[in-house]
Structure formats: C-alpha cells, structure tokens
Design a protein around this motif. Structure first.
Motif, PDB file in Angstrom:
ATOM      1  N   LYS A  67       0.860  -1.348  -0.032  1.00 60.13           N
ATOM      2  CA  LYS A  67       0.050  -0.104  -0.149  1.00 60.13           C
ATOM      3  C   LYS A  67       0.862   1.338   0.056  1.00 60.13           C
ATOM      4  O   LYS A  67       0.527   2.170  -0.810  1.00 60.13           O
ATOM      5  CB  LYS A  67      -0.821   0.083   1.229  1.00 60.13           C
ATOM      6  CG  LYS A  67      -1.980  -0.994   1.030  1.00 60.13           C
ATOM      7  CD  LYS A  67      -2.903  -0.943   2.342  1.00 60.13           C
ATOM      8  CE  LYS A  67      -4.061  -1.982   2.493  1.00 60.13           C
ATOM      9  NZ  LYS A  67      -4.792  -2.016   3.457  1.00 60.13           N
ATOM     10  N   SER A  78       2.327   1.599  -3.436  1.00 62.36           N
ATOM     11  CA  SER A  78       1.305   1.958  -4.190  1.00 62.36           C
ATOM     12  C   SER A  78       1.048   3.553  -4.232  1.00 62.36           C
ATOM     13  O   SER A  78       0.878   4.289  -5.265  1.00 62.36           O
ATOM     14  CB  SER A  78      -0.010   1.238  -4.118  1.00 62.36           C
ATOM     15  OG  SER A  78       0.227   0.052  -4.276  1.00 62.36           O
ATOM     16  N   SER A  79       1.324   4.064  -2.908  1.00 61.38           N
ATOM     17  CA  SER A  79       0.928   5.638  -2.779  1.00 61.38           C
ATOM     18  C   SER A  79       2.097   6.408  -3.242  1.00 61.38           C
ATOM     19  O   SER A  79       1.898   7.302  -3.873  1.00 61.38           O
ATOM     20  CB  SER A  79       0.792   5.940  -1.042  1.00 61.38           C
ATOM     21  OG  SER A  79      -0.451   5.318  -0.642  1.00 61.38           O
ATOM     22  N   GLU A  80       3.319   5.801  -2.988  1.00 62.96           N
ATOM     23  CA  GLU A  80       4.242   6.460  -3.271  1.00 62.96           C
ATOM     24  C   GLU A  80       4.499   6.434  -4.984  1.00 62.96           C
ATOM     25  O   GLU A  80       4.900   7.200  -5.689  1.00 62.96           O
ATOM     26  CB  GLU A  80       5.743   5.883  -3.155  1.00 62.96           C
ATOM     27  CG  GLU A  80       5.809   5.987  -1.523  1.00 62.96           C
ATOM     28  CD  GLU A  80       6.724   4.934  -0.764  1.00 62.96           C
ATOM     29  OE1 GLU A  80       6.989   5.092   0.446  1.00 62.96           O
ATOM     30  OE2 GLU A  80       7.050   4.108  -1.484  1.00 62.96           O
ATOM     31  N   SER A 114      -5.755   5.813  -8.577  1.00 58.44           N
ATOM     32  CA  SER A 114      -6.302   5.230  -7.697  1.00 58.44           C
ATOM     33  C   SER A 114      -5.641   3.923  -7.550  1.00 58.44           C
ATOM     34  O   SER A 114      -5.212   3.162  -8.517  1.00 58.44           O
ATOM     35  CB  SER A 114      -7.743   5.317  -7.753  1.00 58.44           C
ATOM     36  OG  SER A 114      -8.039   4.670  -9.106  1.00 58.44           O
ATOM     37  N   TYR A 115      -5.935   3.290  -6.187  1.00 55.50           N
ATOM     38  CA  TYR A 115      -5.226   1.843  -5.866  1.00 55.50           C
ATOM     39  C   TYR A 115      -6.445   1.023  -5.181  1.00 55.50           C
ATOM     40  O   TYR A 115      -6.743   1.601  -4.263  1.00 55.50           O
ATOM     41  CB  TYR A 115      -4.354   1.947  -4.889  1.00 55.50           C
ATOM     42  CG  TYR A 115      -3.698   0.797  -4.398  1.00 55.50           C
ATOM     43  CD1 TYR A 115      -3.521  -0.534  -5.149  1.00 55.50           C
ATOM     44  CD2 TYR A 115      -3.477   0.573  -3.163  1.00 55.50           C
ATOM     45  CE1 TYR A 115      -2.995  -1.527  -4.703  1.00 55.50           C
ATOM     46  CE2 TYR A 115      -3.111  -0.574  -2.504  1.00 55.50           C
ATOM     47  CZ  TYR A 115      -2.845  -1.784  -3.292  1.00 55.50           C
ATOM     48  OH  TYR A 115      -2.338  -2.856  -2.793  1.00 55.50           O
ATOM     49  N   TYR A 157      -4.632  -0.769 -10.231  1.00 53.03           N
ATOM     50  CA  TYR A 157      -3.897   0.547 -10.410  1.00 53.03           C
ATOM     51  C   TYR A 157      -4.302   1.160 -11.404  1.00 53.03           C
ATOM     52  O   TYR A 157      -4.069   1.086 -12.695  1.00 53.03           O
ATOM     53  CB  TYR A 157      -2.397   0.261 -10.235  1.00 53.03           C
ATOM     54  CG  TYR A 157      -1.752  -0.521  -9.247  1.00 53.03           C
ATOM     55  CD1 TYR A 157      -1.278   0.218  -8.311  1.00 53.03           C
ATOM     56  CD2 TYR A 157      -1.884  -1.803  -9.418  1.00 53.03           C
ATOM     57  CE1 TYR A 157      -0.936  -0.787  -7.257  1.00 53.03           C
ATOM     58  CE2 TYR A 157      -1.410  -2.683  -8.268  1.00 53.03           C
ATOM     59  CZ  TYR A 157      -0.773  -2.070  -7.198  1.00 53.03           C
ATOM     60  OH  TYR A 157      -0.345  -2.737  -6.392  1.00 53.03           O
ATOM     61  N   LEU A 210       4.437  12.069   1.741  1.00 52.69           N
ATOM     62  CA  LEU A 210       3.508  11.173   2.499  1.00 52.69           C
ATOM     63  C   LEU A 210       3.910  11.476   3.958  1.00 52.69           C
ATOM     64  O   LEU A 210       2.984  10.932   4.833  1.00 52.69           O
ATOM     65  CB  LEU A 210       3.684   9.873   2.070  1.00 52.69           C
ATOM     66  CG  LEU A 210       3.210   9.440   0.675  1.00 52.69           C
ATOM     67  CD1 LEU A 210       3.754   8.020   0.285  1.00 52.69           C
ATOM     68  CD2 LEU A 210       1.667   9.464   0.654  1.00 52.69           C
ATOM     69  N   GLU A 234       1.011  12.638   6.418  1.00 52.64           N
ATOM     70  CA  GLU A 234      -0.016  11.736   6.570  1.00 52.64           C
ATOM     71  C   GLU A 234       0.345  10.551   7.435  1.00 52.64           C
ATOM     72  O   GLU A 234      -0.559  10.060   8.278  1.00 52.64           O
ATOM     73  CB  GLU A 234      -0.507  11.023   5.380  1.00 52.64           C
ATOM     74  CG  GLU A 234      -1.675  10.080   5.501  1.00 52.64           C
ATOM     75  CD  GLU A 234      -1.935   9.459   4.181  1.00 52.64           C
ATOM     76  OE1 GLU A 234      -2.726   8.479   3.884  1.00 52.64           O
ATOM     77  OE2 GLU A 234      -1.643  10.221   3.117  1.00 52.64           O
TER      78      GLU A 234
END
Length: 217
Positions: free
Chosen positions: A28, A31-33, A59-60, A72, A114, A117
C-alpha cells in the motif's frame, strides 16, 4: 477538453496467507509512492512536450476491498487534438519506470510528501462502529489485517532499511507490475471522430520503448 482514461494496471491478489502480514502494508505504501512519482513525472513530461494536461488521477484498489485482483488506475485528461501525443507520453513514462526504475530522488520526494499523513495527529473522535465491522468482514473473507491505523503508521515510520535497499525493493515492485501488455486495460474516452482505435494500441506499445520528453533530474 476531453477526458481519456488512458490505462488501468492490474496485479494478482495477495495470497490470503500473506494478507495479514506487513507485506500488504508495504505494498500500500509503495502504491501511494508510485502515484506521486507518476504525477510528478507525467506533469513534467507533458509540460516539456507542450501538451495540455487538464488533470491526472491515480487510484489503488487493494485486496481488502474485495475478492478481485488489485487494480492500479491511471487517468490522464487532455485535449482530443493532442490525444496521440498524450498516449506517447504516458507510455514512455511508464516504460521508463519499467526499464530503469525510479531514482532515489523520486522515492525520497514521494516519502516527504507522504510523511504528514503518516505522522498525522491521532484522531480525537471515535471510529464509527461500521468501520470496525467492515474491517472484521474483510479479515474473515479475505484474510486482511486487523491492525489499527496507528499501528500501521508506526510500522511504516519505523522501517530501518537503508535507502538503497528500499529503492531496490520499490523498483522490484515496479518491475513486477508494469508491463505494456500483461494485465493491462487501455480505455480511451473521446468523441468518435477524435481517434483511430485500431492505431492507438500499437502506438501505446511502441511508445513504451521510447525515452520520455525529458530527464527527471
């Protein structure tokens, strides 16, 4: 402006035996990175080529959301008259990541973005019961983790891998996912007379091997 959804990458669902391990949390995070790396590289490439980029969306959909494969999705919004150029840019940026991977600068920049967050202040309101119910259902059906958000953040913040090792793992993740044919759905939303459907897929595949419009340094 038209709104061409250029591609959706899919990967297989994580093995149920590994869904409750730290592997899913690392995926996860990667995937955000990846979303941040793509946004910055594509924005720079479109600007360098002089092609309008109205919007970029990423989006993931992970394994905890259901029994389907992980997805993805990358959406690029541009002018219909520049669609082929946009296709070439997107394919070349993805192909560059596939061939050469991300740079340490890419990864560090994404992580800086990130960090707020991950270091977010603990919520002062109670989590609604339906959230806990959904988490329990996902754990029962798909084997996903019951770890709290605070526990996940602590796990990701306390990783001790050296930067070069982390970059190697991240690029291994990219290599396993990115492919111009395998597990790829290419969707174009444009007026009927704005594109040649039969020519777009070969154009995308050929552009995968090209260098992007500029370097990333």
């Amino acid at each position: 402006m038209t709104q061409p959804h250029l591609n959706i990458f899919q990967s297989y669902s994580v093995c149920i035996k590994k869904c409750c391990t730290g592997m899913t949390q690392v995926m996860k995070a990667y995937s955000s990175e990846l979303g941040i790396v793509l946004r910055k590289r594509l924005s720079s490439a479109f600007r360098s080529a002089g092609v309008p980029l109205a919007d970029f969306r990423y989006s993931y959909y992970d394994s905890s959301c259901g029994p389907d494969d992980e997805r993805y999705r990358i959406s690029v919004y541009t002018a219909a008259s520049r669609l082929e150029e946009a296709m070439e840019i997107v394919a070349s940026v993805l192909g560059g990541l596939d061939r050469s991977g991300a740079t340490l600068e890419d990864l560090q920049s994404a992580r800086v973005e990130l960090l707020p967050e991950l270091r977010g202040v603990r919520k002062k309101y109670r989590t609604p019961n339906p959230v806990f119910v959904d988490k329990c259902v996902s754990s029962y059906l798909y084997g996903t983790s019951l770890a709290s958000d605070d526990a996940v953040r602590a796990f990701l913040l306390n990783k001790k891998l050296p930067d070069d090792k982390e970059l190697g793992l991240f690029n291994g993740f990219l290599k396993a996912m990115l492919d111009p044919v395998r597990n790829l759905t290419l969707r174009i939303d444009v007026p009927m007379d704005a594109a040649d459907p039969e020519g777009l897929v070969p154009l995308f595949s050929a552009s995968w091997e090209k260098d992007p419009p500029q370097s990333w340094r």
